[in-house]
Design a protein around this motif. Structure first.
Motif, PDB file in Angstrom:
ATOM      1  N   ASP A 163       0.835  -1.201   0.000  1.00 32.34           N
ATOM      2  CA  ASP A 163       0.000   0.000   0.000  1.00 32.34           C
ATOM      3  C   ASP A 163       0.871   1.253   0.000  1.00 32.34           C
ATOM      4  OD1 ASP A 163      -2.272  -1.506  -0.026  1.00 32.34           O
ATOM      5  OD2 ASP A 163      -2.596  -1.420   2.137  1.00 32.34           O
ATOM      6  N   LYS A 164       2.035   1.165   0.663  1.00 32.89           N
ATOM      7  CA  LYS A 164       2.986   2.271   0.669  1.00 32.89           C
ATOM      8  C   LYS A 164       4.201   1.882  -0.165  1.00 32.89           C
ATOM      9  CE  LYS A 164       1.661   4.038   5.228  1.00 32.89           C
ATOM     10  NZ  LYS A 164       2.134   4.388   6.591  1.00 32.89           N
ATOM     11  N   GLU A 165       4.809   2.877  -0.779  1.00 30.29           N
ATOM     12  CA  GLU A 165       5.942   2.607  -1.667  1.00 30.29           C
ATOM     13  C   GLU A 165       7.153   2.120  -0.883  1.00 30.29           C
ATOM     14  OE1 GLU A 165       8.451   4.654  -5.333  1.00 30.29           O
ATOM     15  OE2 GLU A 165       7.019   5.863  -4.169  1.00 30.29           O
ATOM     16  N   PRO A 166       7.704   0.973  -1.269  1.00 31.72           N
ATOM     17  CA  PRO A 166       8.923   0.472  -0.612  1.00 31.72           C
ATOM     18  C   PRO A 166      10.157   1.135  -1.218  1.00 31.72           C
ATOM     19  CG  PRO A 166       8.228  -1.081  -2.280  1.00 31.72           C
ATOM     20  CD  PRO A 166       7.202   0.040  -2.289  1.00 31.72           C
ATOM     21  N   CYS A 167      11.315   0.844  -0.653  1.00 33.02           N
ATOM     22  CA  CYS A 167      12.563   1.286  -1.269  1.00 33.02           C
ATOM     23  C   CYS A 167      12.748   0.517  -2.582  1.00 33.02           C
ATOM     24  CB  CYS A 167      13.727   1.014  -0.319  1.00 33.02           C
ATOM     25  SG  CYS A 167      14.043  -0.740  -0.045  1.00 33.02           S
ATOM     26  N   PRO A 168      13.634   0.961  -3.464  1.00 30.01           N
ATOM     27  CA  PRO A 168      13.907   0.223  -4.705  1.00 30.01           C
ATOM     28  C   PRO A 168      14.326  -1.219  -4.423  1.00 30.01           C
ATOM     29  CG  PRO A 168      14.857   2.407  -4.815  1.00 30.01           C
ATOM     30  CD  PRO A 168      14.389   2.227  -3.395  1.00 30.01           C
ATOM     31  N   ILE A 169      13.824  -2.133  -5.242  1.00 29.77           N
ATOM     32  CA  ILE A 169      14.037  -3.565  -5.023  1.00 29.77           C
ATOM     33  C   ILE A 169      14.565  -4.221  -6.290  1.00 29.77           C
ATOM     34  CG2 ILE A 169      12.859  -5.765  -4.601  1.00 29.77           C
ATOM     35  CD1 ILE A 169      10.889  -4.217  -2.810  1.00 29.77           C
ATOM     36  N   LEU A 170      15.610  -5.049  -6.130  1.00 37.98           N
ATOM     37  CA  LEU A 170      16.121  -5.878  -7.207  1.00 37.98           C
ATOM     38  C   LEU A 170      15.866  -7.337  -6.846  1.00 37.98           C
ATOM     39  CD1 LEU A 170      17.772  -6.489  -9.783  1.00 37.98           C
ATOM     40  CD2 LEU A 170      19.852  -6.317  -8.385  1.00 37.98           C
ATOM     41  N   LEU A 171      15.186  -8.041  -7.731  1.00 38.67           N
ATOM     42  CA  LEU A 171      14.884  -9.456  -7.546  1.00 38.67           C
ATOM     43  C   LEU A 171      15.762 -10.270  -8.484  1.00 38.67           C
ATOM     44  CD1 LEU A 171      11.032  -8.917  -7.697  1.00 38.67           C
ATOM     45  CD2 LEU A 171      12.305  -9.430  -5.611  1.00 38.67           C
ATOM     46  N   ILE A 172      16.506 -11.231  -7.928  1.00 39.14           N
ATOM     47  CA  ILE A 172      17.373 -12.094  -8.727  1.00 39.14           C
ATOM     48  C   ILE A 172      16.926 -13.533  -8.501  1.00 39.14           C
ATOM     49  CG2 ILE A 172      19.745 -12.861  -9.133  1.00 39.14           C
ATOM     50  CD1 ILE A 172      20.704 -10.159  -8.074  1.00 39.14           C
TER      51      ILE A 172
ATOM     52  N   SER B 275      20.106 -21.291  -4.289  1.00 39.44           N
ATOM     53  CA  SER B 275      21.282 -21.141  -3.414  1.00 39.44           C
ATOM     54  C   SER B 275      22.570 -20.724  -4.123  1.00 39.44           C
ATOM     55  CB  SER B 275      21.545 -22.427  -2.600  1.00 39.44           C
ATOM     56  OG  SER B 275      20.478 -22.649  -1.706  1.00 39.44           O
ATOM     57  N   PHE B 276      22.508 -20.117  -5.300  1.00 39.59           N
ATOM     58  CA  PHE B 276      23.730 -19.605  -5.915  1.00 39.59           C
ATOM     59  C   PHE B 276      24.097 -18.248  -5.315  1.00 39.59           C
ATOM     60  CE2 PHE B 276      20.186 -18.357  -8.703  1.00 39.59           C
ATOM     61  CZ  PHE B 276      20.372 -16.969  -8.789  1.00 39.59           C
ATOM     62  N   ASP B 277      25.362 -17.873  -5.489  1.00 38.41           N
ATOM     63  CA  ASP B 277      25.809 -16.559  -5.031  1.00 38.41           C
ATOM     64  C   ASP B 277      26.218 -15.739  -6.250  1.00 38.41           C
ATOM     65  OD1 ASP B 277      28.249 -17.612  -5.789  1.00 38.41           O
ATOM     66  OD2 ASP B 277      29.047 -17.762  -3.752  1.00 38.41           O
ATOM     67  N   PHE B 278      27.072 -14.747  -6.073  1.00 34.14           N
ATOM     68  CA  PHE B 278      27.467 -13.894  -7.186  1.00 34.14           C
ATOM     69  C   PHE B 278      28.120 -14.695  -8.306  1.00 34.14           C
ATOM     70  CE2 PHE B 278      28.187 -10.242  -3.941  1.00 34.14           C
ATOM     71  CZ  PHE B 278      26.821 -10.017  -3.886  1.00 34.14           C
ATOM     72  N   SER B 279      28.770 -15.799  -7.946  1.00 36.63           N
ATOM     73  CA  SER B 279      29.457 -16.603  -8.958  1.00 36.63           C
ATOM     74  C   SER B 279      28.468 -17.260  -9.922  1.00 36.63           C
ATOM     75  CB  SER B 279      30.329 -17.676  -8.297  1.00 36.63           C
ATOM     76  OG  SER B 279      29.528 -18.610  -7.586  1.00 36.63           O
ATOM     77  N   GLY B 280      27.202 -17.303  -9.553  1.00 30.52           N
ATOM     78  CA  GLY B 280      26.186 -17.858 -10.432  1.00 30.52           C
ATOM     79  C   GLY B 280      25.669 -16.871 -11.459  1.00 30.52           C
ATOM     80  N   LEU B 281      26.176 -15.648 -11.404  1.00 36.25           N
ATOM     81  CA  LEU B 281      25.771 -14.609 -12.349  1.00 36.25           C
ATOM     82  C   LEU B 281      26.798 -14.479 -13.463  1.00 36.25           C
ATOM     83  CD1 LEU B 281      24.757 -11.798  -9.802  1.00 36.25           C
ATOM     84  CD2 LEU B 281      23.275 -13.557 -10.801  1.00 36.25           C
ATOM     85  N   THR B 282      26.332 -14.151 -14.657  1.00 35.74           N
ATOM     86  CA  THR B 282      27.253 -13.821 -15.737  1.00 35.74           C
ATOM     87  C   THR B 282      27.859 -12.450 -15.442  1.00 35.74           C
ATOM     88  OG1 THR B 282      25.590 -12.675 -17.061  1.00 35.74           O
ATOM     89  CG2 THR B 282      25.792 -15.074 -17.366  1.00 35.74           C
ATOM     90  N   PRO B 283      28.960 -12.092 -16.106  1.00 37.99           N
ATOM     91  CA  PRO B 283      29.516 -10.749 -15.895  1.00 37.99           C
ATOM     92  C   PRO B 283      28.493  -9.647 -16.153  1.00 37.99           C
ATOM     93  CG  PRO B 283      31.107 -12.128 -17.031  1.00 37.99           C
ATOM     94  CD  PRO B 283      29.838 -12.921 -16.954  1.00 37.99           C
ATOM     95  N   GLU B 284      27.644  -9.843 -17.152  1.00 42.30           N
ATOM     96  CA  GLU B 284      26.625  -8.838 -17.458  1.00 42.30           C
ATOM     97  C   GLU B 284      25.603  -8.734 -16.332  1.00 42.30           C
ATOM     98  OE1 GLU B 284      28.682 -10.151 -20.993  1.00 42.30           O
ATOM     99  OE2 GLU B 284      27.538 -11.293 -19.508  1.00 42.30           O
ATOM    100  N   GLN B 285      25.198  -9.874 -15.786  1.00 35.86           N
ATOM    101  CA  GLN B 285      24.232  -9.866 -14.682  1.00 35.86           C
ATOM    102  C   GLN B 285      24.835  -9.264 -13.424  1.00 35.86           C
ATOM    103  OE1 GLN B 285      23.483 -14.063 -14.721  1.00 35.86           O
ATOM    104  NE2 GLN B 285      21.701 -13.900 -16.068  1.00 35.86           N
ATOM    105  N   PHE B 286      26.086  -9.587 -13.162  1.00 34.02           N
ATOM    106  CA  PHE B 286      26.764  -9.012 -12.000  1.00 34.02           C
ATOM    107  C   PHE B 286      26.864  -7.497 -12.149  1.00 34.02           C
ATOM    108  CE2 PHE B 286      30.698  -7.777  -9.724  1.00 34.02           C
ATOM    109  CZ  PHE B 286      30.336  -8.171  -8.439  1.00 34.02           C
ATOM    110  N   HIS B 287      27.110  -7.027 -13.354  1.00 36.46           N
ATOM    111  CA  HIS B 287      27.189  -5.585 -13.614  1.00 36.46           C
ATOM    112  C   HIS B 287      25.840  -4.922 -13.342  1.00 36.46           C
ATOM    113  CE1 HIS B 287      28.407  -1.810 -15.454  1.00 36.46           C
ATOM    114  NE2 HIS B 287      27.323  -1.859 -16.200  1.00 36.46           N
ATOM    115  N   ILE B 288      24.752  -5.578 -13.730  1.00 31.47           N
ATOM    116  CA  ILE B 288      23.420  -5.028 -13.463  1.00 31.47           C
ATOM    117  C   ILE B 288      23.209  -4.867 -11.960  1.00 31.47           C
ATOM    118  CG2 ILE B 288      20.943  -5.547 -13.551  1.00 31.47           C
ATOM    119  CD1 ILE B 288      21.472  -6.884 -16.274  1.00 31.47           C
ATOM    120  N   MET B 289      23.623  -5.876 -11.182  1.00 33.60           N
ATOM    121  CA  MET B 289      23.443  -5.799  -9.736  1.00 33.60           C
ATOM    122  C   MET B 289      24.296  -4.682  -9.129  1.00 33.60           C
ATOM    123  SD  MET B 289      24.466  -8.442  -6.711  1.00 33.60           S
ATOM    124  CE  MET B 289      26.109  -7.726  -6.765  1.00 33.60           C
TER     125      MET B 289
END
Length: 276
Positions: free
Chosen positions: A199-208, A246-260
């Motif tokens: 109902d109220k605006e949350p802070c910005p959220i990134l879902l991976i 249960s992956f961590d940053f290593s489960g992301l491609t370089p492009e995905q890590f850059h987005i985060m």
């Protein structure tokens, strides 16, 4: 050169020993920097702030210039070990209250760790992702003052990142977390569900989220993302093709890590002002 401080008692828990957190500090302690708080996964029952995933994430984020904290929180206890036998202690609501109070601790002790108190991100994995989303959407709800130890201290954050976290307890099924069935505690289940706090605006959220996750289906993040965007809130969804749980940053491609990292940079920056 990273300085690591272990076993920080961020919460006095009365008769029993309270949960602890670890801190990773970048080399230049004179710079007032943004902070990242990590919340581990494990079904609100297992996991630890010092698990390999959390250690790797903390070292990576610290290398990017952030002060990083990794916190434990109250978890469920079973008679014969994790998920076996009678449940002796419930994780809810203390797990969420602990996570919120960890944010409050960072705010109050910002000077000690050279942290900008107005720039904190919470990054959670699985159960920790659920708690991160709950902080993002519901932490300022007055109802939480009755649960939190530091209820008078704001736990407002700048942004949140959820790795494959549960966003809708009602649709996913919360028996693993909640003390009572939905029919007996509907309001409590709604309090535990980030989807119910828009109902109220949350802070910005990134879902991976990985699209091959069989533990928490990616539909949890997709539906939450759609609802956030429908309401005009700031949100991003990063789908990891073939990603399981249960992956961590290593489960992301370089492009995905850059987005985060760009997401964090947008809402946190990299470094704050000179710390006095």
């Amino acid at each position: 050169k990273i300085t690591v401080i272990r076993e920080i008692p961020y919460l006095e828990a009365g008769e029993r020993e309270g949960p602890k957190m670890d801190a990773w500090l970048p080399a230049d302690a004179k710079k007032c920097r943004p902070a990242c708080l990590l919340l581990h996964g494990g079904g609100w029952t297992t996991g630890d702030k010092g698990d390999e995933r959390e250690q790797n994430m903390a070292e990576t984020l610290c290398g990017l210039g952030y002060v990083v904290f990794s916190a434990n929180y109250h978890m469920a206890v079973y008679e014969d070990g994790p998920y076996r036998g009678k449940r002796l202690e419930n994780a809810w609501p203390e797990c969420a209250a602990n996570a919120m109070d960890a944010v409050a601790y960072i705010r109050v002790n910002a000077g000690r760790y050279a942290v900008d108190p107005e720039k904190t991100a919470v990054i959670g994995s699985s159960a920790g992702g659920h708690l991160a989303l709950l902080i993002a959407t519901a932490a300022e709800d007055p109802a939480w003052k009755n649960y939190r130890r530091y209820g008078d201290i704001s736990c407002r954050i700048s942004c949140a990142v959820s790795f494959y976290g549960v966003a809708d307890i009602l649709s996913w099924g919360g028996n693993l977390l909640m003390p009572k069935p939905f029919a007996e505690s509907q309001e409590e289940w709604r309090l535990a569900s980030p989807m119910e706090h828009l109902d109220k605006e949350p802070c910005p959220i990134l879902l991976i989220h990985g699209d091959a996750d069989s533990t928490v289906n990616i539909s949890q993040s997709r539906s939450f993302f759609e609802k956030l965007r429908e309401k005009g809130y700031s949100a991003e969804l990063l789908t990891v093709p073939g990603g399981k749980h249960s992956f961590d940053f290593s489960g992301l491609t370089p492009e995905q890590f850059h987005i985060m990292t760009q997401f964090l940079k947008t809402y946190l920056g990299k470094e704050g002002t000179q710390h006095e």
